[in-house]
Design an enzyme around this catalytic site. Structure first.
Site, mmCIF file in Angstrom:
data_model
loop_
_atom_site.group_PDB
_atom_site.id
_atom_site.type_symbol
_atom_site.label_atom_id
_atom_site.label_comp_id
_atom_site.label_asym_id
_atom_site.label_seq_id
_atom_site.Cartn_x
_atom_site.Cartn_y
_atom_site.Cartn_z
ATOM 1 N N ASN A 12 0.997 -1.576 -0.180
ATOM 2 C CA ASN A 12 -0.268 -0.091 -0.430
ATOM 3 C C ASN A 12 0.720 1.123 0.281
ATOM 4 O O ASN A 12 1.526 1.806 1.072
ATOM 5 C CB ASN A 12 -1.034 0.192 1.024
ATOM 6 C CG ASN A 12 -2.008 1.257 1.340
ATOM 7 O OD1 ASN A 12 -1.884 1.856 0.466
ATOM 8 N ND2 ASN A 12 -1.911 1.395 2.383
ATOM 9 N N TRP A 13 0.980 1.948 -1.150
ATOM 10 C CA TRP A 13 1.958 2.820 -1.123
ATOM 11 C C TRP A 13 1.413 4.277 -0.928
ATOM 12 O O TRP A 13 2.310 5.228 -0.425
ATOM 13 C CB TRP A 13 2.216 3.462 -2.999
ATOM 14 C CG TRP A 13 3.453 2.197 -3.669
ATOM 15 C CD1 TRP A 13 3.478 1.131 -3.043
ATOM 16 C CD2 TRP A 13 4.098 2.792 -4.693
ATOM 17 N NE1 TRP A 13 5.021 0.695 -3.651
ATOM 18 C CE2 TRP A 13 4.692 1.489 -4.899
ATOM 19 C CE3 TRP A 13 3.587 3.874 -5.186
ATOM 20 C CZ2 TRP A 13 6.256 1.662 -5.762
ATOM 21 C CZ3 TRP A 13 4.656 3.060 -6.455
ATOM 22 C CH2 TRP A 13 5.292 2.995 -6.733
ATOM 23 N N LYS A 14 0.017 4.360 0.014
ATOM 24 C CA LYS A 14 -0.642 5.584 0.463
ATOM 25 C C LYS A 14 -0.281 6.216 -0.695
ATOM 26 O O LYS A 14 -0.727 6.765 -1.541
ATOM 27 C CB LYS A 14 -0.154 5.585 2.098
ATOM 28 C CG LYS A 14 -0.023 3.999 2.617
ATOM 29 C CD LYS A 14 0.609 4.222 4.320
ATOM 30 C CE LYS A 14 -0.192 3.019 4.747
ATOM 31 N NZ LYS A 14 0.008 3.340 6.200
ATOM 32 N N HIS A 102 -9.408 1.612 5.244
ATOM 33 C CA HIS A 102 -7.847 1.395 5.652
ATOM 34 C C HIS A 102 -7.769 2.609 7.492
ATOM 35 O O HIS A 102 -8.880 3.515 7.023
ATOM 36 C CB HIS A 102 -6.826 2.430 4.979
ATOM 37 C CG HIS A 102 -5.783 1.398 5.676
ATOM 38 N ND1 HIS A 102 -4.941 2.928 6.280
ATOM 39 C CD2 HIS A 102 -4.621 1.266 5.153
ATOM 40 C CE1 HIS A 102 -3.813 2.663 6.847
ATOM 41 N NE2 HIS A 102 -3.645 1.386 6.135
ATOM 42 N N GLU A 104 -6.189 4.312 8.021
ATOM 43 C CA GLU A 104 -6.534 6.009 7.729
ATOM 44 C C GLU A 104 -7.290 6.712 6.815
ATOM 45 O O GLU A 104 -7.634 7.958 7.439
ATOM 46 C CB GLU A 104 -5.166 6.395 6.949
ATOM 47 C CG GLU A 104 -3.703 6.202 7.424
ATOM 48 C CD GLU A 104 -2.675 5.164 7.523
ATOM 49 O OE1 GLU A 104 -2.921 5.410 5.560
ATOM 50 O OE2 GLU A 104 -1.535 4.892 7.716
ATOM 51 N N GLU A 172 -5.064 -4.935 10.620
ATOM 52 C CA GLU A 172 -3.842 -3.681 10.755
ATOM 53 C C GLU A 172 -4.022 -2.667 12.493
ATOM 54 O O GLU A 172 -4.781 -2.163 12.555
ATOM 55 C CB GLU A 172 -3.917 -2.853 9.717
ATOM 56 C CG GLU A 172 -3.717 -3.103 8.295
ATOM 57 C CD GLU A 172 -2.722 -1.855 7.301
ATOM 58 O OE1 GLU A 172 -1.758 -2.628 6.836
ATOM 59 O OE2 GLU A 172 -3.950 -1.478 7.647
ATOM 60 N N GLY A 178 2.982 1.801 10.512
ATOM 61 C CA GLY A 178 4.192 2.898 10.343
ATOM 62 C C GLY A 178 4.757 3.736 12.213
ATOM 63 O O GLY A 178 5.264 4.544 11.958
ATOM 64 N N SER A 216 4.091 -1.963 10.092
ATOM 65 C CA SER A 216 5.434 -2.277 10.253
ATOM 66 C C SER A 216 6.135 -3.387 9.922
ATOM 67 O O SER A 216 7.061 -3.889 10.290
ATOM 68 C CB SER A 216 5.514 -1.633 11.555
ATOM 69 O OG SER A 216 5.426 -0.458 12.107
ATOM 70 N N GLY A 237 3.093 -1.161 4.079
ATOM 71 C CA GLY A 237 3.225 -0.157 3.341
ATOM 72 C C GLY A 237 4.425 0.730 3.334
ATOM 73 O O GLY A 237 4.951 0.921 2.680
ATOM 74 N N GLY A 238 5.171 1.172 4.137
ATOM 75 C CA GLY A 238 6.325 2.119 3.945
ATOM 76 C C GLY A 238 7.646 1.339 3.189
ATOM 77 O O GLY A 238 8.341 1.395 2.058
#
Ligand code: 13P
Length: 253
Positions: A12-14, A102, A104, A172, A178, A216, A237-238
């Site tokens: 997930n590149w957000k 998600h 977010e 999640e 993150g 993470s 993610g990251g």
């Protein structure tokens, strides 16, 4: 392997990525895929909407089975909803998947379970697989409410007609996203076992539904997390932004 879920590693590149740098990372990933035997797992990237077209074109050029997904969709098929994207549009752009609910989006856009359920419904109706995200906050975990929160999110967010082909559940924990923090493998195992049991009452072929862990996930902890029972993949993610890191996670199964 026929009666266990097929692993799925999803990135997930957000809200990250511009065309030039993104293309370099995608080409790098596609090159790694070309040199590997990937019959037993699925690899998915969910870039910002502006990069979907580029990714679909890149995988076509290199003839690799990279799956592409959106990060959100609207509950409706079309209409006066400025700035939104429908599931049908994602499908039309070449996507196979879409993330819904998600944390977010639940936090930044006030999406509740009912909205998430309608988005998942729209995704399935458009022929996409919905990745429905759930997870507790730090406060909820500290108050011992984790499993109860997951039950409520599943009961509220999984639409009727969900099955193992059209629905993926991503666990999640909000506090792990993150932050570099992850639950213990025992906590992940407990949450995933609970999710598996709960969806038994909501989804006909529950044992075959892919349950992803997210929060993470990195090259250093991927093998340990992916080995946990009822963890059928990861939502990253990251660490999905760099092909080398994402690849290390893809190959950690
Ligand atoms: P991080 O891997 O950056 O913690 O993000 C997880 C996530 O939210 C994926 O959807």
């Amino acid at each position: 392997m026929a009666n266990t879920p097929r692993p799925l590693i999803a990135g997930n590149w957000k809200m990250n990525g511009l065309r030039h740098g993104a293309r370099i990372q995608v080409d790098d990933l596609l090159e790694r895929m070309a040199g590997a035997d990937l019959q037993d797992r699925d690899i998915l990237l969910c870039p910002p909407a502006t990069l979907i077209d580029m990714m679909v074109a890149a995988r076509h050029v290199r003839a690799q089975p990279l799956l592409v997904g959106g990060q959100d969709c609207h509950t409706e098929r079309s209409g006066a909803h400025t700035g939104d994207i429908s599931a049908e549009m994602l499908k039309d752009a070449g996507c196979e998947y879409v993330i819904v609910g998600h944390s977010e989006r639940r936090a930044d856009h006030g999406e509740d379970n009912d909205t998430v359920r309608r988005k998942a419904r729209a995704a399935i109706d458009a022929g996409l697989t919905a990745i429905i995200c759930i997870g507790e906050t730090e406060n909820q975990r500290q108050s011992g409410e984790t499993l109860q929160v997951l039950t409520g999110q599943l009961e509220g967010s999984v639409p009727e007609g969900a099955d193992a082909a059209n629905t993926v559940i991503a666990y999640e924990p909000v506090w792990a996203i993150g932050t570099g923090l992850t639950p213990t493998v025992e906590d992940v195992a407990e949450a995933h076992a609970h999710i598996r049991e709960t969806i038994g009452g909501l989804i006909a072929d529950a044992p075959m539904v892919r349950l992803l862990y997210g929060g993470s996930v990195k090259p250093a902890n991927a093998a340990e997390l992916l080995a946990v029972e009822n963890v059928d993949g990861a939502l990253v993610g990251g660490a999905s932004l760099k092909a080398a890191d994402f690849w290390a996670i893809v190959t950690a199964i």
